[in-house]
Design an enzyme around this catalytic site. Structure first.
Site, PDB file in Angstrom:
ATOM      1  N   HIS A 239     -10.495   7.385 -30.306  1.00 34.20           N
ATOM      2  CA  HIS A 239     -10.416   6.952 -28.909  1.00 34.20           C
ATOM      3  C   HIS A 239     -10.865   8.043 -27.962  1.00 34.20           C
ATOM      4  O   HIS A 239     -11.691   7.794 -27.092  1.00 34.20           O
ATOM      5  CB  HIS A 239      -8.992   6.509 -28.573  1.00 34.20           C
ATOM      6  CG  HIS A 239      -8.835   6.007 -27.171  1.00 34.20           C
ATOM      7  ND1 HIS A 239      -8.877   6.821 -26.064  1.00 34.20           N
ATOM      8  CD2 HIS A 239      -8.646   4.764 -26.692  1.00 34.20           C
ATOM      9  CE1 HIS A 239      -8.722   6.102 -24.972  1.00 34.20           C
ATOM     10  NE2 HIS A 239      -8.591   4.862 -25.323  1.00 34.20           N
TER      11      HIS A 239
ATOM     12  N   GLU B 259       1.199  -3.247  -2.349  1.00 34.17           N
ATOM     13  CA  GLU B 259       0.487  -2.287  -1.503  1.00 34.17           C
ATOM     14  C   GLU B 259      -0.700  -1.647  -2.224  1.00 34.17           C
ATOM     15  O   GLU B 259      -1.776  -1.490  -1.643  1.00 34.17           O
ATOM     16  CB  GLU B 259       1.457  -1.200  -1.017  1.00 34.17           C
ATOM     17  CG  GLU B 259       2.612  -1.712  -0.148  1.00 34.17           C
ATOM     18  CD  GLU B 259       3.748  -2.374  -0.922  1.00 34.17           C
ATOM     19  OE1 GLU B 259       3.759  -2.301  -2.170  1.00 34.17           O
ATOM     20  OE2 GLU B 259       4.643  -2.965  -0.282  1.00 34.17           O
TER      21      GLU B 259
ATOM     22  N   HIS C  12      13.134   3.792   3.978  1.00 33.83           N
ATOM     23  CA  HIS C  12      12.045   3.268   4.799  1.00 33.83           C
ATOM     24  C   HIS C  12      11.567   4.259   5.856  1.00 33.83           C
ATOM     25  O   HIS C  12      10.680   3.930   6.641  1.00 33.83           O
ATOM     26  CB  HIS C  12      12.493   1.957   5.480  1.00 33.83           C
ATOM     27  CG  HIS C  12      12.495   0.778   4.540  1.00 33.83           C
ATOM     28  ND1 HIS C  12      13.203   0.777   3.370  1.00 33.83           N
ATOM     29  CD2 HIS C  12      11.850  -0.424   4.592  1.00 33.83           C
ATOM     30  CE1 HIS C  12      13.006  -0.387   2.747  1.00 33.83           C
ATOM     31  NE2 HIS C  12      12.201  -1.113   3.460  1.00 33.83           N
TER      32      HIS C  12
ATOM     33  N   HIS D 234     -14.967   9.943 -24.957  1.00 32.63           N
ATOM     34  CA  HIS D 234     -14.316   8.818 -25.623  1.00 32.63           C
ATOM     35  C   HIS D 234     -15.368   7.932 -26.292  1.00 32.63           C
ATOM     36  O   HIS D 234     -15.941   7.058 -25.637  1.00 32.63           O
ATOM     37  CB  HIS D 234     -13.511   8.009 -24.607  1.00 32.63           C
ATOM     38  CG  HIS D 234     -12.499   8.822 -23.855  1.00 32.63           C
ATOM     39  ND1 HIS D 234     -12.840   9.715 -22.859  1.00 32.63           N
ATOM     40  CD2 HIS D 234     -11.142   8.895 -23.958  1.00 32.63           C
ATOM     41  CE1 HIS D 234     -11.745  10.296 -22.384  1.00 32.63           C
ATOM     42  NE2 HIS D 234     -10.709   9.825 -23.022  1.00 32.63           N
TER      43      HIS D 234
END
Lengths: 677, 677
Positions: free
Chosen positions: B263, B412, B474, B29
């Site tokens: 890019h 998280e 869960h 890149h």
């Protein structure tokens, strides 16, 4: 429109029911439900439009709940609306009940999405809002509807809010109206102990219309919903300041409002008193599972309003249908999720392509044939080759959803949740692409696709260490074994919850796409970055043989009385072919089996499985993933050539050599396995 | 301070080197690296403070690169600083080189973090900035330093930016200075095609100091870095408007700036001309891998400045050490990552506890003994029981890092990346808790913990369907098998990249925590929500026997000449004990093996493995996860009782009954396995 006192009485009814459900279950989250009752009550009795006699009515408004732990609020409201009985509420969180701890999608009872993992709910709402725009762009304004999302502090804090905020703002989705129930209490602390951001300013920065209300004020809620409904340029967030545990009291009447302790346990466990609370809220402590007269009245009146609305809607639809017969037929196809006939035989597939390139070829055909398909990419369309689709259509932009491509930007998890939301909305078949290594980011959403039995297609390219120069951060190693665990896991219908396909060449890629479209559960396609030599044709054409991919595993090269059966998926199958050629020179006869999906294979009749992998013949497996990826197929007596270390940055041809992925290694290892080394 | 013309010449040197590296590698890149050169050049020559003669100097400023694909910019700058040779740059992205495609942590060459998965880099910077505050709070302002983060559009769009923005703002981390290289070009589109948010306003909403500069202007960059350095209340983001492919030209001199095509591929592949570009930037097309004279001069001068700074710093440190002997000893313990003696024998452990509760008990002791430990939770401290630690200390707040607990809020992934950043910074031992099912969200960061060999401890509670009422969203099912794949995967040192421990009772939990602290790689603790009956002691005390957890698997109950060997981990071991009791009544003799970590077990001598799992005796396994979780231990001839379906919302005792997790089932299945049914 009911008077405010009656509305508050109905909201109190929701509070009583929600608190009582948690109390009876001895488990759950009462406080948030009690604070949010006023908003959801106004929404259901004055704004949300649906057919009370057919909850599947496709042009209904949707409500996506994000904080699934607030299920008591949702179930209680839906009970007032007539979708749950008091017995259902009493069975909250119990085996076999229709009121699980966190809502599981159940459109026939008014539950639009499974929720619980915070943040995913509002991302699904965004997906539904995009799907709605897609449909309206094709079939007209008459079927426009709102998508409401209900979020709490969890969704604001979860990382995914960045993706939802950016995308909804960028696309100017004024059909998305989000209520943020802001009560300054989360599970373990007050919100301001962990978060002092200016939420309104943040959503403004994302281009949203930001409104503030007192979340316990009927008037303010109503006014905000009206303003939001009239907005035409921007999504709206209504930030409602609410009171955690609204109405909760102790036995002596002391308030238990605004306490962290009422967030995640029964009120009695928090020190409040359930009987006193029920009484304080105008309920009967002896019989808290009761629908108040005022609630009956308001919800019955709303039901009549909705019936009148549906009748008018259907009249408009009928008129439109008769004036647009061709389009109406197409609409039915979209709503049924049907596919047009696709001539897979005539697809011109370049031989020896990378399977991502083969996928691009198929996607080019699908872009022209499958009008109800939406393809997305997380800023990698020119690498994951979803641009094969994009080149035949255009990306969604603000105000223009006539294209079929969604540029998600760099936000893999949000993209996956949006796919789930699109599938829940219906009318579209969503597919999304990125690098396979980033399936890690998407797993939480993939799991919900699987749990909800949604038809979402994942296109994961750059499938092994052969990503090459980008190095170990971009090279999936454990990922194939990881995602195939979802083939082991069954959904509640008892089916494998997902199909994971890793095609071995361009021809299998055609078959894989066919299956991905025809399945009704989540399907993943795992595709190579590098070119793969086409597998040889046994007898019929390679294309016809590759169609056996649908059986999960099939014989791609065979011999009478083989000495060894060799198995692999993806580009390793071609390496087995090389190895078989070398073995043949030494008189060793090999069968080669391509296993694009062990899950599908294990669902075939035992006789087919045994015919492909007969007992008593040595087995050899090759995988670019962890050896365990093939354990179930090769077994303990066989030998697996796998890769059990993070990769390295180098050209893939060098890595193949260093890691021993070539015909010579296959031949040598098979000879050793057969004791002929 | 060098004059601006010379500085720009050095930046051009970086551009020439970066473009040439990608060109030579035929992969990489170049465009972003060319745009970012001016900033990183000013940073390295005027701001970033480190010891050029000892890059490990603990009190150095850190630079965390987020967009790993901009590695050519980093390597080229570090080459000017003397840490890489021209040959290193020529070997970019090749096998065995020290210049992999995406940077891999290499402190001795100035690379502070592994990067590539966008967004994680700046989250690690945040972790380092928190660790710095923690250290300064204990040892004094003299060791304060800055943490710089370099981000691109990827980090702005990635969901994790929400977590980083919120937390850094909330904690007022003025020691964190972030540069956003904004060039309006991402991999597949212009940025404004997918993102029209007001980035500055968003960071203001998060409480940041927001500065805007022309990213090609030395003066503006310098001024902004000075302002940021003087800030005392807020983290700073410097938004630099830069030019993708700065200086790139075609053979005819046409500009190739601001193109998406530069890019992600060599300039020549994009249509530009590398020789013309090198010449345009003042380099020698025949020999582009050259350090300009001006670069040599500037970086040599900076080296002398840094040496003077280090000398002064060390004088201050020496003075502090002699005045604070006790504290200085403690500092050395922190920096070495050493542990104090901990008397695990004397821990008072309540019998028959949930292992999460047992963990809380141990954490209470650790909070008092291990001063260099930081524990975090994602808004679940009262459920994941990290509050056992919190109760003995306090959470970080803005301006006060004297506590040892980090309230991460509901985020998280950000939390896990922060742990990685803390571990990279050094001086601290980070641990973080949440529900096991949410390990899905953390996997991308866990993978980087493993790849970087970091000592990070994951505390995952609520370990099976026994989560109960919260329901399938869960309840982890596939997660144990999933995360144990990281035990199969080796790091570049050849070790299992992670240790995953699922202790069987409170006593094993003590041993698990001990191991977690003493290991130098990532360790996961998988803990139960529900109470578990302690395992019986064979001969010595249960605590002494449980210490065998460090071997990965060991015999917890035995008999002469067992008929069956039964294996499990976690709470299923206690169920095997129940089953063994029933079997004994029928004269069937069982050995019970607890396997907290199959990975550790497989690293034991073959003789030990065979002594625990002898050949020729029937094997039975029980797991609350997918059956495949125990496949490697039980083998094809044995029988595994597992769970292969999404769970259901109900009390866990009901689920245990419905899913057959009890002694009766064990006894019946073993009898069937032995042909004695």
């Amino acid at each position: 429109m009911a008077d405010n006192a009656k509305l508050t009485r109905a909201a109190d009814n929701i509070r009583v029911l929600a608190a009582s459900m948690v109390e009876k279950a001895k488990s759950g989250h009462p406080g948030g439900a009690m604070g949010g009752a006023d908003f959801i009550n106004v929404l259901y009795t004055e704004f949300l439009r649906y057919d009370p006699d057919d909850l599947r009515y496709p042009f209904r408004d949707r409500l996506f709940l994000d904080p699934g732990h607030m299920s008591p609020m949702l179930y209680s409201t839906l009970a007032l609306a007539g979708n749950y009985t008091m017995d259902d509420l009493k069975a909250f969180r119990q085996w076999g009940s229709c009121t699980p701890g966190h809502p599981e999608v159940d459109v026939l009872r008014g539950v639009e999405n499974t929720s619980g993992p915070l943040g995913q709910g509002h991302a699904m709402a965004l997906g539904a809002a995009i799907a709605e725009r897609f449909m309206v762009a094709r079939f007209g304004q008459w079927q426009a509807h709102k998508t409401y999302a209900y979020i709490s502090d969890g969704a604001v804090q979860e990382e995914i809010s960045q993706g939802v905020g950016r995308i909804a703002g960028h696309l100017g989705l004024s059909n998305l109206i989000m209520y943020y129930d802001s009560n300054n209490i989360q599970l373990s602390t007050k919100v301001d102990e962990v978060d002092t951001e200016d939420v309104g300013a943040k959503y403004k920065a994302w281009g949203w219309n930001v409104l503030h209300v007192d979340g316990q004020s009927v008037d303010e809620i109503r006014a905000a919903l009206r303003t939001a409904g009239a907005e035409t340029e921007r999504p709206t967030i209504i930030i409602g300041r609410t009171v955690m545990g609204k109405g909760a009291v102790a036995a002596d009447g002391t308030s238990y409002e605004n306490k962290v302790s009422t967030h995640g346990q029964p009120l009695s466990a928090a020190g409040a008193d359930i009987a006193a609370t029920v009484k304080h809220l105008g309920g009967d402590p002896e019989n808290p599972f009761t629908v108040f007269e005022e609630s009956k009245e308001i919800y019955a009146a709303r039901r009549e309003e909705l019936r009148a609305w549906v009748k008018a809607q259907k009249a408009v639809e009928a008129e439109w249908r008769s004036a647009n017969k061709e389009l109406a037929r197409k609409l039915d196809i979209f709503l049924a999720g049907e596919l047009p006939p696709i001539d897979y035989k005539s697809i011109e597939m370049k031989a020896d392509s990378a399977t991502r390139a083969a996928s691009a070829t198929v996607l080019g055909v699908l872009a022209e044939r499958v009008e109800n398909m939406i393809v997305a990419s997380a800023d990698l369309s020119n690498s994951d080759k979803t641009d094969g689709f994009l080149k035949k259509t255009k990306a969604f932009t603000k105000g223009d959803f006539s294209g079929k491509f969604f540029q998600a930007g760099v936000s893999e998890l949000t993209m996956a949740c949006i796919m789930n939301g699109m599938a829940l909305h219906g009318g579209v078949i969503p597919a999304c692409g990125t690098f396979f290594v980033f399936s890690d980011y998407m797993k939480p959403a993939v799991r919900l696709s699987a749990l909800m039995h949604l038809h979402v297609i994942y296109i994961w390219t750059h499938d092994s260490f052969r990503v090459g120069e980008d190095g170990p951060t971009h090279q999936p190693i454990e990922h194939e074994a990881q995602i195939r665990l979802m083939e082991h896991l069954r959904n509640h219908a008892g089916e494998r919850s997902m199909v994971v396909l890793r095609p071995a060449d361009g021809e299998e890629t055609i078959a894989a796409w066919r299956l991905a479209l025809e399945e009704k559960r989540p399907v993943a396609l795992i595709l190579s970055r590098q070119n793969i030599k086409n597998l040889p044709a046994l007898a019929a054409s390679r294309r016809e043989e590759a169609a056996q991919l649908a059986k999960g595993a099939y014989i791609v090269a065979d011999t009478a009385k083989p000495d060894v059966v060799m198995v692999a998926s993806g580009s390793e199958v071609a390496t087995l072919v090389e190895g078989a050629g070398l073995l043949a020179q030494e008189g060793i006869k090999a069968r080669i089996v391509s296993v694009p999906s062990e899950g599908l294979f294990r669902d075939q009749p035992q006789s087919y499985q045994e015919s492909v992998l007969p007992a008593g013949i040595a087995r050899y497996g090759m995988t670019s993933g962890l050896p365990v990826t093939l354990q179930g197929l090769v077994g303990e007596k066989g030998f697996i050539h796998g890769h059990d270390m993070f990769g390295f940055s180098a050209p893939y041809t060098v890595l193949d050599k260093e890691f021993g992925y070539n015909g010579e290694t296959v031949a040598a290892e098979v000879k050793k396995l057969l004791g002929r080394a």
